[in-house]
Design a protein around this motif. Structure first.
Motif, mmCIF file in Angstrom:
data_model
loop_
_atom_site.group_PDB
_atom_site.id
_atom_site.type_symbol
_atom_site.label_atom_id
_atom_site.label_comp_id
_atom_site.label_asym_id
_atom_site.label_seq_id
_atom_site.Cartn_x
_atom_site.Cartn_y
_atom_site.Cartn_z
ATOM 1 N N LYS A 1 0.830 -1.194 0.000
ATOM 2 C CA LYS A 1 0.000 0.000 0.000
ATOM 3 C C LYS A 1 0.876 1.261 0.000
ATOM 4 O O LYS A 1 1.709 1.440 0.868
ATOM 5 C CB LYS A 1 -0.881 -0.007 1.248
ATOM 6 C CG LYS A 1 -1.975 1.004 1.216
ATOM 7 C CD LYS A 1 -2.905 0.783 2.385
ATOM 8 C CE LYS A 1 -4.141 1.612 2.237
ATOM 9 N NZ LYS A 1 -5.080 1.374 3.307
ATOM 10 N N MET A 2 0.688 2.085 -1.009
ATOM 11 C CA MET A 2 1.381 3.367 -1.079
ATOM 12 C C MET A 2 0.317 4.448 -1.063
ATOM 13 O O MET A 2 -0.725 4.300 -1.676
ATOM 14 C CB MET A 2 2.210 3.458 -2.353
ATOM 15 C CG MET A 2 3.371 2.516 -2.392
ATOM 16 S SD MET A 2 4.375 2.819 -3.851
ATOM 17 C CE MET A 2 5.217 1.268 -3.969
ATOM 18 N N THR A 3 0.600 5.535 -0.348
ATOM 19 C CA THR A 3 -0.416 6.558 -0.154
ATOM 20 C C THR A 3 -0.704 7.403 -1.388
ATOM 21 O O THR A 3 -1.729 8.034 -1.459
ATOM 22 C CB THR A 3 -0.034 7.491 1.008
ATOM 23 O OG1 THR A 3 1.249 8.043 0.747
ATOM 24 C CG2 THR A 3 -0.041 6.754 2.312
ATOM 25 N N GLY A 4 0.187 7.446 -2.349
ATOM 26 C CA GLY A 4 -0.071 8.199 -3.573
ATOM 27 C C GLY A 4 0.805 9.419 -3.702
ATOM 28 O O GLY A 4 1.875 9.503 -3.106
ATOM 29 N N ASP A 5 0.364 10.378 -4.512
ATOM 30 C CA ASP A 5 1.170 11.557 -4.801
ATOM 31 C C ASP A 5 1.612 12.281 -3.537
ATOM 32 O O ASP A 5 0.843 12.446 -2.589
ATOM 33 C CB ASP A 5 0.381 12.527 -5.683
ATOM 34 C CG ASP A 5 0.239 12.011 -7.099
ATOM 35 O OD1 ASP A 5 0.867 10.979 -7.412
ATOM 36 O OD2 ASP A 5 -0.487 12.642 -7.883
ATOM 37 N N GLY A 6 2.875 12.706 -3.557
ATOM 38 C CA GLY A 6 3.434 13.432 -2.422
ATOM 39 C C GLY A 6 4.073 12.528 -1.384
ATOM 40 O O GLY A 6 4.730 13.011 -0.470
ATOM 41 N N HIS A 7 3.927 11.220 -1.520
ATOM 42 C CA HIS A 7 4.483 10.264 -0.555
ATOM 43 C C HIS A 7 5.969 10.073 -0.839
ATOM 44 O O HIS A 7 6.365 9.766 -1.954
ATOM 45 C CB HIS A 7 3.737 8.928 -0.660
ATOM 46 C CG HIS A 7 4.264 7.860 0.226
ATOM 47 N ND1 HIS A 7 4.051 7.859 1.573
ATOM 48 C CD2 HIS A 7 5.012 6.758 -0.047
ATOM 49 C CE1 HIS A 7 4.632 6.788 2.095
ATOM 50 N NE2 HIS A 7 5.227 6.116 1.131
ATOM 51 N N LEU A 8 6.809 10.275 0.174
ATOM 52 C CA LEU A 8 8.241 10.069 0.052
ATOM 53 C C LEU A 8 8.535 8.603 0.320
ATOM 54 O O LEU A 8 8.163 8.083 1.365
ATOM 55 C CB LEU A 8 8.982 10.944 1.056
ATOM 56 C CG LEU A 8 10.498 10.865 1.055
ATOM 57 C CD1 LEU A 8 11.053 11.472 -0.217
ATOM 58 C CD2 LEU A 8 11.050 11.594 2.256
ATOM 59 N N LEU A 9 9.174 7.931 -0.642
ATOM 60 C CA LEU A 9 9.473 6.509 -0.453
ATOM 61 C C LEU A 9 10.571 6.331 0.573
ATOM 62 O O LEU A 9 11.588 7.013 0.531
ATOM 63 C CB LEU A 9 9.906 5.873 -1.773
ATOM 64 C CG LEU A 9 8.822 5.625 -2.799
ATOM 65 C CD1 LEU A 9 9.392 4.841 -3.977
ATOM 66 C CD2 LEU A 9 7.659 4.872 -2.220
ATOM 67 N N LYS A 10 10.338 5.406 1.504
ATOM 68 C CA LYS A 10 11.304 5.127 2.568
ATOM 69 C C LYS A 10 11.733 3.679 2.510
ATOM 70 O O LYS A 10 10.975 2.809 2.096
ATOM 71 C CB LYS A 10 10.695 5.440 3.922
ATOM 72 C CG LYS A 10 10.394 6.907 4.074
ATOM 73 C CD LYS A 10 10.205 7.285 5.483
ATOM 74 C CE LYS A 10 10.010 8.791 5.526
ATOM 75 N NZ LYS A 10 10.131 9.313 6.839
ATOM 76 N N CYS A 11 12.943 3.442 2.951
ATOM 77 C CA CYS A 11 13.510 2.099 2.971
ATOM 78 C C CYS A 11 12.729 1.248 3.975
ATOM 79 O O CYS A 11 12.550 1.660 5.123
ATOM 80 C CB CYS A 11 14.978 2.179 3.378
ATOM 81 S SG CYS A 11 15.785 0.592 3.544
ATOM 82 N N PRO A 12 12.246 0.069 3.563
ATOM 83 C CA PRO A 12 11.489 -0.774 4.478
ATOM 84 C C PRO A 12 12.336 -1.299 5.645
ATOM 85 O O PRO A 12 11.810 -1.625 6.692
ATOM 86 C CB PRO A 12 11.027 -1.946 3.610
ATOM 87 C CG PRO A 12 11.273 -1.553 2.211
ATOM 88 C CD PRO A 12 12.291 -0.473 2.222
ATOM 89 N N LYS A 13 13.638 -1.315 5.467
ATOM 90 C CA LYS A 13 14.531 -1.867 6.487
ATOM 91 C C LYS A 13 14.923 -0.833 7.545
ATOM 92 O O LYS A 13 14.851 -1.106 8.737
ATOM 93 C CB LYS A 13 15.782 -2.420 5.804
ATOM 94 C CG LYS A 13 16.598 -3.333 6.655
ATOM 95 C CD LYS A 13 17.669 -3.995 5.811
ATOM 96 C CE LYS A 13 18.492 -4.946 6.640
ATOM 97 N NZ LYS A 13 19.574 -5.525 5.854
ATOM 98 N N CYS A 14 15.337 0.380 7.114
ATOM 99 C CA CYS A 14 15.849 1.375 8.071
ATOM 100 C C CYS A 14 15.072 2.684 8.087
ATOM 101 O O CYS A 14 15.397 3.598 8.826
ATOM 102 C CB CYS A 14 17.315 1.658 7.773
ATOM 103 S SG CYS A 14 17.579 2.573 6.246
ATOM 104 N N GLN A 15 14.067 2.822 7.235
ATOM 105 C CA GLN A 15 13.235 4.026 7.119
ATOM 106 C C GLN A 15 13.986 5.250 6.603
ATOM 107 O O GLN A 15 13.542 6.371 6.768
ATOM 108 C CB GLN A 15 12.551 4.366 8.460
ATOM 109 C CG GLN A 15 11.581 3.309 8.931
ATOM 110 C CD GLN A 15 10.494 3.032 7.900
ATOM 111 O OE1 GLN A 15 9.844 3.942 7.421
ATOM 112 N NE2 GLN A 15 10.318 1.775 7.551
#
Length: 138
Positions: free
Chosen positions: A60-74
């Motif tokens: 699940k991704m929130t959509g436009d404007g969402h900054l992608l973060k590393c699932p391991k360390c954020q």
């Protein structure tokens, strides 16, 4: 009779790096485009190939404007390449001098008790913001 041969351009793998870990955690497979490709949640989800299962992006991704973060360390997920900041190629010593001047100016204007130097982000990295980051692949 002439035979028409259409050349199909091969997809390009764009490396995705974790800003904290400073290593490639996966890649996004993109078709070549001269005008650039806007990275939306659909494009990222369809094309992202993690290095290991630890780096698989959430469903699940929130959509436009969402900054992608590393699932391991954020940490921020970034694309490495030629960016506007990276094109200037300002030496680290010059950046440190500018930070020191800003700190001295702040001390003159008021009380500054603590200063924790931030590592900052490498100027050759661009954080991936869904619906905002455009990649030129060609």
């Amino acid at each position: 009779m002439e035979e028409r041969v259409e050349k199909k351009a091969e997809n390009v793998m764009v490396n995705v790096m974790c800003q904290n870990e400073r290593k490639v955690v996966g890649g996004i497979e993109l078709a070549p485009s001269r005008s650039g490709i806007l990275l939306s949640s659909r494009v990222v989800w369809a094309g992202f190939r993690p290095v290991t299962e630890d780096y698989r992006l959430p469903r699940k991704m929130t959509g436009d404007g969402h900054l992608l973060k590393c699932p391991k360390c954020q940490g921020m997920l970034c694309i490495s390449g030629l960016t506007k900041a990276g094109a200037k190629d300002v030496p680290q010593a010059t950046r440190d001098e500018a930070r020191e001047r800003a700190l001295q100016l702040a001390k003159k204007r008021g009380d500054v008790h603590h200063h924790i130097p931030a590592a900052g982000i490498d100027p050759k990295l661009m954080p991936i913001t869904l619906g905002k980051t455009r990649v030129e692949v060609g």
